[in-house]
Design a protein around this motif. Structure first.
Motif, PDB file in Angstrom:
ATOM      1  N   THR A  71       0.833  -1.191   0.000  1.00  0.00           N
ATOM      2  CA  THR A  71       0.000   0.000   0.000  1.00  0.00           C
ATOM      3  C   THR A  71       0.875   1.251   0.000  1.00  0.00           C
ATOM      4  OG1 THR A  71      -1.759  -1.159   1.112  1.00  0.00           O
ATOM      5  CG2 THR A  71      -1.727   1.225   1.365  1.00  0.00           C
ATOM      6  N   LEU A 118       2.214   1.943  -3.393  1.00  0.00           N
ATOM      7  CA  LEU A 118       1.193   2.495  -4.286  1.00  0.00           C
ATOM      8  C   LEU A 118       1.026   3.992  -4.032  1.00  0.00           C
ATOM      9  CD1 LEU A 118      -1.519  -0.309  -4.158  1.00  0.00           C
ATOM     10  CD2 LEU A 118      -0.038   0.271  -6.074  1.00  0.00           C
ATOM     11  N   MET A 119       1.019   4.369  -2.744  1.00  0.00           N
ATOM     12  CA  MET A 119       0.869   5.789  -2.398  1.00  0.00           C
ATOM     13  C   MET A 119       2.083   6.570  -2.914  1.00  0.00           C
ATOM     14  SD  MET A 119      -2.004   6.146  -0.886  1.00  0.00           S
ATOM     15  CE  MET A 119      -3.229   4.939  -0.460  1.00  0.00           C
ATOM     16  N   LEU A 155      -7.821   5.352   6.715  1.00  0.00           N
ATOM     17  CA  LEU A 155      -7.644   4.910   5.327  1.00  0.00           C
ATOM     18  C   LEU A 155      -8.599   3.763   4.984  1.00  0.00           C
ATOM     19  CD1 LEU A 155      -5.985   5.134   2.734  1.00  0.00           C
ATOM     20  CD2 LEU A 155      -4.402   3.470   3.695  1.00  0.00           C
ATOM     21  N   GLY A 156      -9.287   3.924   3.869  1.00  0.00           N
ATOM     22  CA  GLY A 156     -10.142   2.847   3.406  1.00  0.00           C
ATOM     23  C   GLY A 156     -11.578   2.961   3.872  1.00  0.00           C
ATOM     24  N   VAL A 195      -0.790   1.187 -11.345  1.00  0.00           N
ATOM     25  CA  VAL A 195      -1.471   1.655 -10.144  1.00  0.00           C
ATOM     26  C   VAL A 195      -2.960   1.787 -10.451  1.00  0.00           C
ATOM     27  CG1 VAL A 195      -1.664   3.548  -8.478  1.00  0.00           C
ATOM     28  CG2 VAL A 195       0.572   2.822  -9.309  1.00  0.00           C
ATOM     29  N   TYR A 213      -8.893   4.817  -5.069  1.00  0.00           N
ATOM     30  CA  TYR A 213      -9.385   3.453  -4.834  1.00  0.00           C
ATOM     31  C   TYR A 213     -10.558   3.391  -3.868  1.00  0.00           C
ATOM     32  CZ  TYR A 213      -4.872   1.610  -6.547  1.00  0.00           C
ATOM     33  OH  TYR A 213      -3.781   1.263  -7.285  1.00  0.00           O
ATOM     34  N   VAL A 214     -10.363   4.120  -2.761  1.00  0.00           N
ATOM     35  CA  VAL A 214     -11.300   3.946  -1.655  1.00  0.00           C
ATOM     36  C   VAL A 214     -12.721   4.326  -2.060  1.00  0.00           C
ATOM     37  CG1 VAL A 214     -11.824   4.684   0.685  1.00  0.00           C
ATOM     38  CG2 VAL A 214      -9.452   4.352  -0.016  1.00  0.00           C
ATOM     39  N   CYS A 253     -14.057   4.659  -5.295  1.00  0.00           N
ATOM     40  CA  CYS A 253     -14.646   4.269  -6.579  1.00  0.00           C
ATOM     41  C   CYS A 253     -14.959   2.772  -6.553  1.00  0.00           C
ATOM     42  CB  CYS A 253     -13.729   4.645  -7.745  1.00  0.00           C
ATOM     43  SG  CYS A 253     -12.308   3.572  -7.954  1.00  0.00           S
ATOM     44  N   PRO A 254     -15.834   2.310  -7.424  1.00  0.00           N
ATOM     45  CA  PRO A 254     -16.229   0.898  -7.393  1.00  0.00           C
ATOM     46  C   PRO A 254     -15.049  -0.043  -7.666  1.00  0.00           C
ATOM     47  CG  PRO A 254     -17.771   2.173  -8.717  1.00  0.00           C
ATOM     48  CD  PRO A 254     -16.603   3.060  -8.443  1.00  0.00           C
ATOM     49  N   VAL A 255     -15.168  -1.282  -7.209  1.00  0.00           N
ATOM     50  CA  VAL A 255     -14.042  -2.207  -7.361  1.00  0.00           C
ATOM     51  C   VAL A 255     -14.113  -3.060  -8.614  1.00  0.00           C
ATOM     52  CG1 VAL A 255     -13.325  -2.440  -4.963  1.00  0.00           C
ATOM     53  CG2 VAL A 255     -15.168  -3.870  -5.835  1.00  0.00           C
ATOM     54  N   THR A 256     -15.291  -3.229  -9.195  1.00  0.00           N
ATOM     55  CA  THR A 256     -15.350  -4.066 -10.393  1.00  0.00           C
ATOM     56  C   THR A 256     -15.253  -3.186 -11.626  1.00  0.00           C
ATOM     57  OG1 THR A 256     -17.735  -3.928 -10.615  1.00  0.00           O
ATOM     58  CG2 THR A 256     -16.879  -5.708  -9.249  1.00  0.00           C
ATOM     59  N   ARG A 257     -14.825  -3.792 -12.721  1.00  0.00           N
ATOM     60  CA  ARG A 257     -14.693  -3.049 -13.965  1.00  0.00           C
ATOM     61  C   ARG A 257     -16.033  -2.475 -14.388  1.00  0.00           C
ATOM     62  NH1 ARG A 257     -10.709  -2.128 -14.038  1.00  0.00           N
ATOM     63  NH2 ARG A 257      -9.388  -3.783 -14.819  1.00  0.00           N
ATOM     64  N   THR A 283     -21.187   5.179  -4.844  1.00  0.00           N
ATOM     65  CA  THR A 283     -20.327   4.018  -5.099  1.00  0.00           C
ATOM     66  C   THR A 283     -20.770   2.739  -4.363  1.00  0.00           C
ATOM     67  OG1 THR A 283     -18.381   5.197  -5.830  1.00  0.00           O
ATOM     68  CG2 THR A 283     -17.990   3.118  -4.729  1.00  0.00           C
ATOM     69  N   ASP A 333     -21.589  -0.700  -6.222  1.00  0.00           N
ATOM     70  CA  ASP A 333     -20.921  -1.955  -5.867  1.00  0.00           C
ATOM     71  C   ASP A 333     -21.934  -3.045  -5.549  1.00  0.00           C
ATOM     72  OD1 ASP A 333     -18.246  -1.693  -6.247  1.00  0.00           O
ATOM     73  OD2 ASP A 333     -17.797  -0.920  -4.253  1.00  0.00           O
TER      74      ASP A 333
END
Ligand code: SF4
Ligand code: SF4
Lengths: 438, 322
Positions: free
Chosen positions: B19, B22-23, B116-117, B208, B258-259, B261-265, B303, B307
């Protein structure tokens, strides 16, 4: 040949096939072996010997009445010293037979090639051989080869993917015994009247691919396919999909889409059993890991202790912190070096603290990497969240039972979350919930 | 006695992406925009950046300490939030407002919701929107690049003016080149499309983020502003809309958070379309020239809903046989 069907997800785990060029060495007969009565999925065997009995190589020492089970044979000649529950690779106590060897390796008198005239004889022979899936979970092979009447098998899938890091036990079989593999495939096709066989080999093993392709040439029922090297390519569902385009429905088996999947070692063993009648008493084990002095492929009697195998490979460079049976993605961590090699042990690996430690978890940042990595299209982050919040009744909406526990999600998580670990707990809870509901 | 072995459940191997890394990648990707901002708006911009970053990190440190939680500043997410906030502020912003913004972003939106998250909207954007509402004048006072003078209009406010009946007297249109390079008034990090694109390419190379959200978001805005032109259908100037204001910065760095926005395409595509449509609605029909922040924040809020309705079908779950 390019693959038509590429499964979604997976991870590009490092290959680390350090032992790829290590020709199989034969282990000196150990002083003793401990042979557990559970070496397969299904009913455990009951010992048929007692302390004081003398046994010979290939003699049956355990069997079960149950259909889903496979008999167990002595891998050595010697004297039975103990028959009692002993520490097992799974970490539990399991009824086991300890045999002190006499070093003579005398072969049991009853050993002779089986007489096979038809399908029934063949299946019976496979059962008597004690064969279980040599690549993975250890499912009794005769059961796999004999699906319910309404399931017509039209394709034998031969698994030479070997997608787990480190392990080269299948690879060595492909290089050292390609004729045996082809022979075994032919036997299965002939006796079970299956029209064709497709063998899949990951493209990080070009030598094996070329060799098998050549050997398969004069039987047009057998084709050899190169697979993309991507973990978990060798899992049944992803393998069947890659080679046939058929998707095994949720909760179903390969037989439901007309396939039966056998590992290369498994088919090769069938050929050798039909020729000699010697049951499954030894196997090739990849011994590797950063703290092992001389990583090797070793042919070892079933029941050999891990300690013996590591000693044979020059011992340890430093004290091992973690020892695995199987590969790093799905292998089982061992409590002790006293546990024994069983039929489906394809590797034993030893790690130091640096490589073997469990990383600490950080919060999930919802990066979606676990979602990208999941070959079963699940949302590991959500399942993890629900399991931790103990919201068991919501888990089925997230298809938790479809998880094949490949570990790709945990592997890819930048926050090192213990995703599949929690999913295992969740699966148990969901199954219990289902039982209670009924 | 034998040494005790460590036992845990598989997998026993982890990827080396963390993590924190990535940051760090996001910070690296923001360097071109940061440098461009300082180049165009001078030391004043550097000061704003320094203030928000330190205020954000300090807020996180003190909050974690006060709440007796484990320290998390080493994950670098507070640095990212502080930096993103600065890049979304006008260079002339009074420093105390910048500090308030950082406290709102990191203290209120992020830490009070669990860290975070856990936040339900992008902290930097959330804070920016609150600042816009609370100190509208300071938040819309712009500086001309290279000279320390108050600018009459940003590219976007010009556009806004032209949609009304009385065009701003004596105003000049900004050239595409100036807008691409960033030689126009605006927030510190939003003016240079070139710098943002450099960061975007870096994020793509480092895997990323994927291209989906930025490209679909920007594409939607371009398409809709072209269709909904002021002189009738298909008369709009999509390029101007894409280059003006905070769209690119928002699409590349804020909408892809990331936190939030949706996780699936599939979810991400719906989300990016939503961001695009809302941005156009706010820009063309709202009473403020900029709509990017509001659009993204609204989509952040929906979001969880997206999801929940885009749970993928498990492999082999499509056609159930037997
Ligand atoms: S990979 Fe880890 S951090 Fe990323 S979404 Fe999955 S659980 Fe969260
Ligand atoms: S959720 Fe299960 S199937 Fe999916 S990646 Fe994780 S372990 Fe593999």
């Amino acid at each position: 040949m390019p693959l038509k069907w590429v499964f979604h997800g997976g991870v590009s785990a490092p290959h680390r096939k350090n032992t790829a060029e290590s020709e199989t060495s034969v282990l000196d007969i150990p002083e003793k072996v401990v042979i557990p009565m559970v070496q397969h999925i299904g009913a455990p065997c009951t010992p048929t010997v007692k302390p004081g009995d003398t046994v010979k190589v290939g003699q049956k020492i355990g069997d079960s009445e149950a259909y889903v089970s496979a008999p167990i044979h002595s891998s050595v000649s010697g004297t039975v010293t103990r028959v009692e529950p002993m520490l097992f690779a799974g970490g539990n106590l399991v009824m086991s037979v300890e045999i002190k060897t006499d070093g003579k390796q005398e072969v049991y008198e009853g050993i002779s090639p089986p007489e096979i005239k038809n399908r029934e004889d063949f299946l019976k022979a496979v059962r008597s051989s004690g064969l279980v899936g040599l690549g993975g979970a250890g499912f009794p092979t005769h059961v796999k080869l004999n699906p319910p009447k309404d399931k017509v098998i039209d394709c034998l899938i031969v698994n030479g993917a070997e997608c787990e890091p480190y392990i080269t036990s299948d690879y060595r079989e492909m290089l050292e015994n390609p004729d045996g593999i082809i022979e075994g495939i032919k036997l299965v096709l002939d006796y079970l009247s299956i029209p064709k066989a497709i063998m899949g080999i990951e493209d990080n093993k070009p030598k094996a691919y070329k060799l098998l392709k050549e050997k398969a040439q004069n039987d047009n029922r057998i084709s050899v396919q190169s697979l993309r090297s991507r973990y978990p390519q060798g899992a049944e569902k992803t393998l069947v999909y890659a080679l046939t385009g058929r998707k095994i429905p949720s909760g179903k088996l390969p037989a439901d889409v007309g396939c039966v999947v056998l590992n290369v070692n498994t088919v090769a063993f069938i050929a050798s059993y039909v020729k000699t009648g010697m049951p499954l008493v030894q196997r090739r084990v990849t011994v590797d890991g950063p703290v092992v002095n001389q990583p090797k492929n070793v042919l070892a009697p079933i029941g050999t202790s891990l300690q013996t195998l590591f000693d044979f490979c020059g011992g340890f460079k430093s004290t091992p912190y973690k020892v695995l049976m199987g590969g790093p993605m799905m292998g089982i961590a061992q409590y002790s070096l006293e546990t024994s090699v069983i039929k489906n042990t394809n590797a034993i690996l030893a790690f130091d603290k640096k490589e073997g430690d469990l990383p600490s978890e950080w919060p999930c940042i919802r990066c979606g990497r676990c979602v990208e990595a999941c070959p079963m299209n699940l949302l590991p982050l959500e399942i993890n969240r629900l399991v931790l919040a103990n919201k068991i009744d919501e888990l089925e909406r997230y298809h938790i039972l479809d998880c094949i526990e490949c570990g790709s999600c945990s592997y890819s998580c930048p926050s090192k979350r213990h995703l599949v670990q929690s999913i295992r707990i969740g699966k148990d809870a969901v199954r219990r919930l289902k039982v209670n509901r009924n | 006695m034998e040494n005790r072995l460590f036992v845990c459940s598989s997998p026993h191997l982890r990827d080396n992406v963390t993590t924190q890394r990535l940051m760090l990648d996001v910070i690296i990707a923001l360097i071109p925009s940061t440098v461009a901002g300082i180049l165009f708006f001078g030391l004043r911009a550097a000061l704003v950046i320094a203030v928000t970053v330190s205020a954000s990190v300090l807020t996180e440190y003190l909050m974690r300490k006060g709440l007796k939680r484990e320290q998390t500043i080493s994950d670098l997410s507070a640095v990212v939030t502080g930096l993103l906030l600065a890049l979304n502020l006008p260079p002339s912003i009074p420093l105390w407002i910048a500090v308030v913004g950082a406290v709102i972003a990191t203290g209120l939106i992020k830490q009070l919701f669990g860290g975070l998250g856990q936040n339900f909207m992008n902290p930097a954007l959330g804070a920016r929107v609150i600042l816009v509402v609370a100190w509208a004048k300071h938040m819309t006072t712009w500086t001309e690049p290279f000279v320390d003078a108050v600018a009459s209009a940003t590219p976007l406010s010009l556009l806004d003016a032209t949609t009304t009946a009385t065009p701003v007297e004596g105003s000049v249109w900004y050239s595409y080149l100036d807008m691409f390079l960033g030689r126009v008034p605006g927030c510190i990090g939003e003016t240079s499309a070139l710098a943002i694109l450099l960061g975007f390419v870096y994020l793509l190379i480092r895997r990323v983020i994927t291209w989906h959200i930025p490209v679909i978001y920007t594409g939607t805005v371009a398409l809709l502003t072209w269709i909904l032109g002021t002189d009738g259908l298909f008369t709009g100037d999509p390029l101007y809309h894409v280059l003006a204001g905070g769209l690119l910065l928002g699409a590349v760095f804020m909408a892809t958070d990331y936190v939030t926005c949706p996780v699936t395409r599939k979810g991400q595509i719906i989300y990016a379309l939503g961001c695009g449509i809302l941005t156009v609605l706010f820009r063309l029909y709202g009473n403020m020239p900029e709509g990017v922040s509001f659009a993204i924040i609204l989509m952040n809020i929906v979001t969880p809903l997206i999801d929940r309705h885009t749970i993928p079908v498990a492999f082999g779950g499509e056609k159930r046989v037997g």
